[in-house]
Motif scaffolding. Structure first.
Motif, short mmCIF file in Angstrom:
data_model
loop_
_atom_site.label_atom_id
_atom_site.label_comp_id
_atom_site.label_asym_id
_atom_site.label_seq_id
_atom_site.Cartn_x
_atom_site.Cartn_y
_atom_site.Cartn_z
N THR A 1 19.88 36.19 26.91
CA THR A 1 20.57 37.22 27.71
C THR A 1 21.83 37.68 26.97
O THR A 1 22.40 36.93 26.15
N TYR A 2 22.26 38.89 27.28
CA TYR A 2 23.39 39.54 26.60
C TYR A 2 24.29 40.20 27.64
O TYR A 2 23.86 40.47 28.76
N ALA A 3 25.50 40.52 27.21
CA ALA A 3 26.42 41.20 28.12
C ALA A 3 25.95 42.64 28.35
O ALA A 3 25.77 43.40 27.39
N VAL A 4 25.76 42.99 29.60
CA VAL A 4 25.37 44.37 29.96
C VAL A 4 26.36 44.97 30.95
O VAL A 4 26.21 46.12 31.36
N GLY A 5 27.36 44.20 31.34
CA GLY A 5 28.37 44.70 32.27
C GLY A 5 29.55 43.74 32.27
O GLY A 5 29.48 42.64 31.71
N TYR A 6 30.64 44.18 32.90
CA TYR A 6 31.81 43.30 32.96
C TYR A 6 32.69 43.70 34.14
O TYR A 6 32.56 44.80 34.70
N ALA A 7 33.57 42.79 34.50
CA ALA A 7 34.59 43.07 35.52
C ALA A 7 35.88 42.40 35.06
O ALA A 7 35.85 41.44 34.28
N ILE A 8 37.02 42.91 35.55
CA ILE A 8 38.30 42.32 35.16
C ILE A 8 39.11 41.88 36.38
O ILE A 8 38.96 42.43 37.48
N LYS A 9 39.94 40.88 36.16
CA LYS A 9 40.85 40.36 37.18
C LYS A 9 42.26 40.81 36.78
O LYS A 9 42.72 40.48 35.67
N VAL A 10 42.90 41.55 37.66
CA VAL A 10 44.17 42.18 37.30
C VAL A 10 45.20 42.01 38.41
O VAL A 10 44.88 42.18 39.60
N GLU A 11 46.41 41.72 38.00
CA GLU A 11 47.54 41.76 38.93
C GLU A 11 48.20 43.13 38.77
O GLU A 11 48.72 43.45 37.69
N GLN A 12 48.13 43.93 39.83
CA GLN A 12 48.75 45.26 39.76
C GLN A 12 50.28 45.15 39.78
O GLN A 12 50.82 44.10 40.14
N ARG A 13 50.93 46.21 39.40
CA ARG A 13 52.40 46.28 39.32
C ARG A 13 53.05 45.73 40.60
O ARG A 13 52.72 46.14 41.71
N LEU A 14 53.98 44.78 40.42
CA LEU A 14 54.58 44.10 41.57
C LEU A 14 55.83 44.78 42.10
O LEU A 14 56.29 44.47 43.19
N GLY A 15 56.42 45.64 41.28
CA GLY A 15 57.73 46.16 41.66
C GLY A 15 58.80 45.29 41.04
O GLY A 15 59.08 45.41 39.87
N SER A 16 59.32 44.34 41.81
CA SER A 16 60.42 43.55 41.27
C SER A 16 59.99 42.18 40.74
O SER A 16 60.80 41.44 40.21
N GLY A 17 58.72 41.84 40.85
CA GLY A 17 58.27 40.49 40.44
C GLY A 17 57.96 40.39 38.96
O GLY A 17 58.19 41.31 38.19
N ASP A 18 57.41 39.25 38.57
CA ASP A 18 57.03 38.96 37.19
C ASP A 18 55.58 39.43 36.97
O ASP A 18 54.64 38.73 37.34
N ASP A 19 55.42 40.59 36.35
CA ASP A 19 54.07 41.15 36.16
C ASP A 19 53.29 40.39 35.08
O ASP A 19 53.86 39.98 34.06
N LEU B 1 32.31 52.10 28.07
CA LEU B 1 32.18 51.44 29.36
C LEU B 1 33.57 50.94 29.75
O LEU B 1 34.13 50.07 29.08
N HIS B 2 34.12 51.51 30.80
CA HIS B 2 35.50 51.19 31.17
C HIS B 2 35.56 50.89 32.67
O HIS B 2 35.61 51.81 33.49
N ALA B 3 35.57 49.62 32.99
CA ALA B 3 35.59 49.21 34.40
C ALA B 3 36.99 49.43 34.99
O ALA B 3 37.97 49.52 34.27
N GLU B 4 37.05 49.51 36.31
CA GLU B 4 38.32 49.81 36.96
C GLU B 4 39.25 48.60 37.06
O GLU B 4 38.81 47.46 36.95
#
Ligand SMILES: *[C@@H]1O[C@H](CO)[C@@H](O)[C@H](O)[C@H]1NC(C)=O
Length: 209
Positions: free
Chosen positions: A52-70, A154-157
């Motif tokens: 099997t091979y990579a045919v798709g992907y997803a990402i884990k992201v912390e969106q902009r916090l404002g005043s926190g540690d991004d 291929l650019h996942a959100e």
């Protein structure tokens, strides 16, 4: 006593062998970019199941916090499937940062596999800045057999806006191979005083089996 030791050794070898076998892909290349961050530690390579091979992907992201540690990009998971598309290989990830949440996966079109990537990275800001290192990743899909020049991006959100894409994409996996493994460089959680960045860099393995 010796006899038991030999039996124990054989059992041990068999379990190690079985473990290796389940990940025993034939790697023909490792692809990387030049702009990755260096705050983290390299985790173990994780491979899609055999055939099997990579045919798709997803990402884990912390969106902009404002005043926190991004920390921005925290994780990448590859979705694995056989080339004929009929059998799922589940998904695999290497090291993953603790912040953020998973976004929706995106897939190559039927009959294509992932074979090249680019990484968006914020370079170190110095002592006053809030570093985030990697922010986003995208791939190219093409046929397994040939590099047609008609590959599609291929650019996942989920990606965040800091940093720049590497000016040069990674090398493409050689013809008759595709991405089959992932290895991430992730900065361990620094505690409340640190400037966390989570995911810093990533490399992918290309397999032909
Ligand atoms: C699809 O590919 C897998 C792995 O190579 C194989 O086991 C399976 O039989 C194939 N299925 C079809 C319908 O060709």
């Amino acid at each position: 006593m010796l006899r038991y030791s030999i039996v124990a050794l054989l059992v041990l070898l068999e379990s190690v062998g079985g473990f290796l076998l389940s990940e025993n892909r034939h790697v023909v290349a490792s692809i990387k970019v030049e702009n990755g961050g260096t705050f983290g530690v390299w985790h173990q390579v994780e491979y899609c199941p055999s055939s099997t091979y990579a045919v798709g992907y997803a990402i884990k992201v912390e969106q902009r916090l404002g005043s926190g540690d991004d920390t921005a990009l925290n994780g990448i998971t590859l979705i694995c499937r056989t080339r004929n598309g009929t059998v799922s290989g589940g998904s695999v990830a290497s090291g993953i940062g603790r912040f953020g949440s998973w976004y929706d996966p995106m897939y190559c079109s039927q009959g294509q596999v992932m074979m090249q990537f680019d990484l968006k990275v914020e370079q170190p800001l110095g002592s006053d800045g809030d570093d985030t290192s990697a922010n986003d990743v995208m791939f190219r899909c093409d046929s397994f057999e040939t590099r047609t020049g008609a590959a599609s991006d291929l650019h996942a959100e989920g990606g965040t806006g800091w940093g720049d894409w590497s000016p040069a994409w990674s090398k493409a996996c050689p013809e008759h191979s595709a991405i089959c493994g992932i290895q991430t460089n992730v900065e361990p959680f620094l505690g409340s005083d640190g400037d966390d960045t989570s995911l810093n860099d990533v490399k992918f393995s290309c397999c032909d089996d």
